[in-house]
Design a protein around this motif. Structure first.
Motif, PDB file in Angstrom:
ATOM      1  N   SER A 204     -34.375  22.946  12.624  1.00  0.00           N
ATOM      2  CA  SER A 204     -33.566  22.107  13.475  1.00  0.00           C
ATOM      3  C   SER A 204     -34.509  21.777  14.649  1.00  0.00           C
ATOM      4  CB  SER A 204     -32.561  23.421  14.202  1.00  0.00           C
ATOM      5  OG  SER A 204     -33.424  23.999  14.796  1.00  0.00           O
ATOM      6  N   TRP A 205     -34.032  21.165  15.671  1.00  0.00           N
ATOM      7  CA  TRP A 205     -34.715  20.568  16.500  1.00  0.00           C
ATOM      8  C   TRP A 205     -35.213  21.474  17.454  1.00  0.00           C
ATOM      9  CZ3 TRP A 205     -36.646  15.657  16.345  1.00  0.00           C
ATOM     10  CH2 TRP A 205     -35.783  14.495  15.502  1.00  0.00           C
TER      11      TRP A 205
ATOM     12  N   ASN B  82     -26.354  26.826  10.719  1.00  0.00           N
ATOM     13  CA  ASN B  82     -26.843  25.722   9.676  1.00  0.00           C
ATOM     14  C   ASN B  82     -27.713  24.889  10.287  1.00  0.00           C
ATOM     15  OD1 ASN B  82     -27.114  24.081   7.831  1.00  0.00           O
ATOM     16  ND2 ASN B  82     -25.305  22.888   8.099  1.00  0.00           N
ATOM     17  N   PRO B  83     -29.167  25.450  10.407  1.00  0.00           N
ATOM     18  CA  PRO B  83     -30.206  24.697  11.555  1.00  0.00           C
ATOM     19  C   PRO B  83     -30.639  23.327  10.928  1.00  0.00           C
ATOM     20  CG  PRO B  83     -31.234  26.229   9.929  1.00  0.00           C
ATOM     21  CD  PRO B  83     -29.818  26.300   9.669  1.00  0.00           C
ATOM     22  N   VAL B  84     -30.341  22.669   9.650  1.00  0.00           N
ATOM     23  CA  VAL B  84     -30.791  21.428   9.228  1.00  0.00           C
ATOM     24  C   VAL B  84     -29.992  20.296  10.029  1.00  0.00           C
ATOM     25  CG1 VAL B  84     -30.956  19.944   7.234  1.00  0.00           C
ATOM     26  CG2 VAL B  84     -30.852  22.523   7.010  1.00  0.00           C
ATOM     27  N   VAL B  85     -31.032  19.572  10.570  1.00  0.00           N
ATOM     28  CA  VAL B  85     -30.751  18.561  11.352  1.00  0.00           C
ATOM     29  C   VAL B  85     -31.580  17.231  10.950  1.00  0.00           C
ATOM     30  CG1 VAL B  85     -30.320  17.455  13.588  1.00  0.00           C
ATOM     31  CG2 VAL B  85     -30.090  20.037  13.362  1.00  0.00           C
TER      32      VAL B  85
ATOM     33  N   GLN C 126     -35.856  24.509  16.834  1.00  0.00           N
ATOM     34  CA  GLN C 126     -37.041  25.172  15.956  1.00  0.00           C
ATOM     35  C   GLN C 126     -38.349  24.308  16.209  1.00  0.00           C
ATOM     36  OE1 GLN C 126     -34.992  26.003  12.350  1.00  0.00           O
ATOM     37  NE2 GLN C 126     -35.039  28.181  12.831  1.00  0.00           N
TER      38      GLN C 126
ATOM     39  N   ALA D 259     -33.208  29.838  18.631  1.00  0.00           N
ATOM     40  CA  ALA D 259     -32.719  29.020  17.613  1.00  0.00           C
ATOM     41  C   ALA D 259     -32.273  29.534  16.525  1.00  0.00           C
ATOM     42  CB  ALA D 259     -33.913  27.832  17.260  1.00  0.00           C
TER      43      ALA D 259
ATOM     44  N   SER E  67     -28.157  29.476  15.357  1.00  0.00           N
ATOM     45  CA  SER E  67     -27.846  28.323  14.462  1.00  0.00           C
ATOM     46  C   SER E  67     -27.551  28.996  13.130  1.00  0.00           C
ATOM     47  CB  SER E  67     -28.814  27.335  14.729  1.00  0.00           C
ATOM     48  OG  SER E  67     -28.900  26.437  13.760  1.00  0.00           O
TER      49      SER E  67
END
Length: 402
Positions: A334-335, A397-400, A337, A391, A395
């Protein structure tokens, strides 16, 4: 089946590397704490005297005489840069930096993470005598950073660990260039000629497909002596040797000499060279030091460069690439992270201390140098850890994607 085994072997190799670097990072922390303890206890004078022990190697009229501290900084760190050179060569030819798609994000992030800290340091010290230290906050201590990252376990995707490693490798390559261009003394032409001959021999060994490591090591030691006496910093000899060690030529057992040497050097560097360097260079006495000392231009420039500059440079450069569609975030990250990993890049520690030892020869700078490095690295390490932990905890679902 063959492809599956190859993928599994590569994954296991990366895992072993990260475990080793993480463990080495934890040992680095212990060595740094021990140095601080010695410098702020009744052991202070014994600590200082230990590092001043004269060590001399003499062959007839030829002699190399230095205090123990400089043998560590010029000698042991040449071994470290040998390993760095091996890693850079492997990554560029067959690893994380071998294709444009793989190289663009970590390399651009690494460049951003060098330019921004140097600029911050320059702005703070532009009117002072300490301007020569502009490169100190550009460094990242990969062993220390991965050691902190390891505390989070599987909360952090492996892709972020690989990204951090690739950024640090690009950072190390930049450090090699900086040392070669900006931190050299008066040059000795005869010694440079001797170094050139030694490099030519190393190239010949490579072209002749010599796979035994011993000839490269022997010529490398000779090269180190010439480089040491030439005025160019001796650690660069390690890089030259690394680039000569074959990667594509296999020995009788089917192993690439570069892989073998890298594998053999890792534990010595992670558990020997870097902790010894940290112990020898991290000792700073806090006697009479107040918080206002951090407001002085030298320590403030270093601390702000590492903490603010690295975070802004690495994250900012990465964000621009992702938003422009020129790169993607590391898989599963994620952003937030990415902000955490960018902050961890500000843990300069051993590399920053090393560049500082090249930038400032006078002892009057040592306390301010070490204070700035320790403060900036500590702030970066704590901030990066907290961002990554927060984070991971908030989160699902951390995929961004950009």
């Amino acid at each position: 089946m063959v492809i599956g085994n190859a993928i599994r072997k590569a994954t296991d190799g990366i895992a072993d590397f990260l475990k080793l670097e993480s463990a080495g990072g934890l040992l680095l922390m212990a060595a740094g704490v021990l140095a601080l303890f010695c410098s702020n206890s009744p052991l202070r004078h014994a600590y200082d005297d230990l590092l001043k022990i004269p060590v001399e190697v003499r062959f007839g009229s030829f002699a190399i005489a230095k205090p123990l501290l400089l043998w560590i900084n010029d000698g042991l760190m040449a071994v470290f840069f040998l390993l760095v050179g091996l890693e850079v060569k492997r990554e560029v030819i067959e690893g994380e930096l071998s294709t444009p798609a793989q190289v663009v994000l970590p390399v651009v992030a690494g460049v951003g993470g060098m330019v921004a800290p140097a600029l911050i340091y320059f702005l703070i010290n532009r009117n002072g005598a300490a301007l020569t230290g502009w490169a100190i906050p550009t460094a990242t201590d990969i062993a220390f950073a991965l050691g902190i990252l390891s505390l989070l376990g599987d909360r952090v995707p492996v892709s972020l660990k690989i990204f951090l490693t690739a950024v640090a490798i690009a950072d190390d390559l930049g450090a090699i260039v900086i040392i070669a261009l900006f931190y050299t003394a008066d040059l000795s032409i005869p010694m440079l000629f001797g170094a050139a001959v030694a490099i030519a021999v190393l190239i010949a060994l490579n072209l002749l497909k010599i796979t035994r490591i011993a000839p490269y090591v022997i010529v490398g030691v000779i090269l180190w002596v010439f480089v040491l006496k030439s005025g160019v910093h001796a650690t660069l000899a390690g890089v030259a040797v690394a680039f000569a060690v074959p990667l594509k030529t296999m020995d009788a057992q089917g192993h690439a000499p570069l892989h073998q040497l890298e594998h053999n050097l890792h534990p010595w560097v992670a558990f020997g060279v870097l902790p010894i360097f940290a112990f020898a260079n991290a000792g700073v006495s806090f006697a009479g030091v107040t918080l206002t000392a951090l407001a002085e231009p030298l320590p403030l420039g270093i601390a702000a460069g590492l903490f603010v500059g690295k975070l802004a440079g690495v994250f900012g450069a990465s964000a621009v690439l992702v938003r422009l569609g020129l790169a993607r975030l590391p898989e599963g990250a994620s952003w937030l992270q990415l902000v955490g990993v960018a902050a961890l890049c500000g843990v300069g520690f051993t590399m920053s201390l090393f560049i500082g030892s090249l930038a400032f020869e006078g002892p009057e700078y040592f306390t301010a140098l070490r204070l700035g490095v320790i403060a900036g690295s500590t702030l970066s390490g704590v901030t990066g850890y907290l961002f990554l932990r927060f984070a991971s905890a908030h989160s699902r679902n951390p995929v961004v994607r950009g």
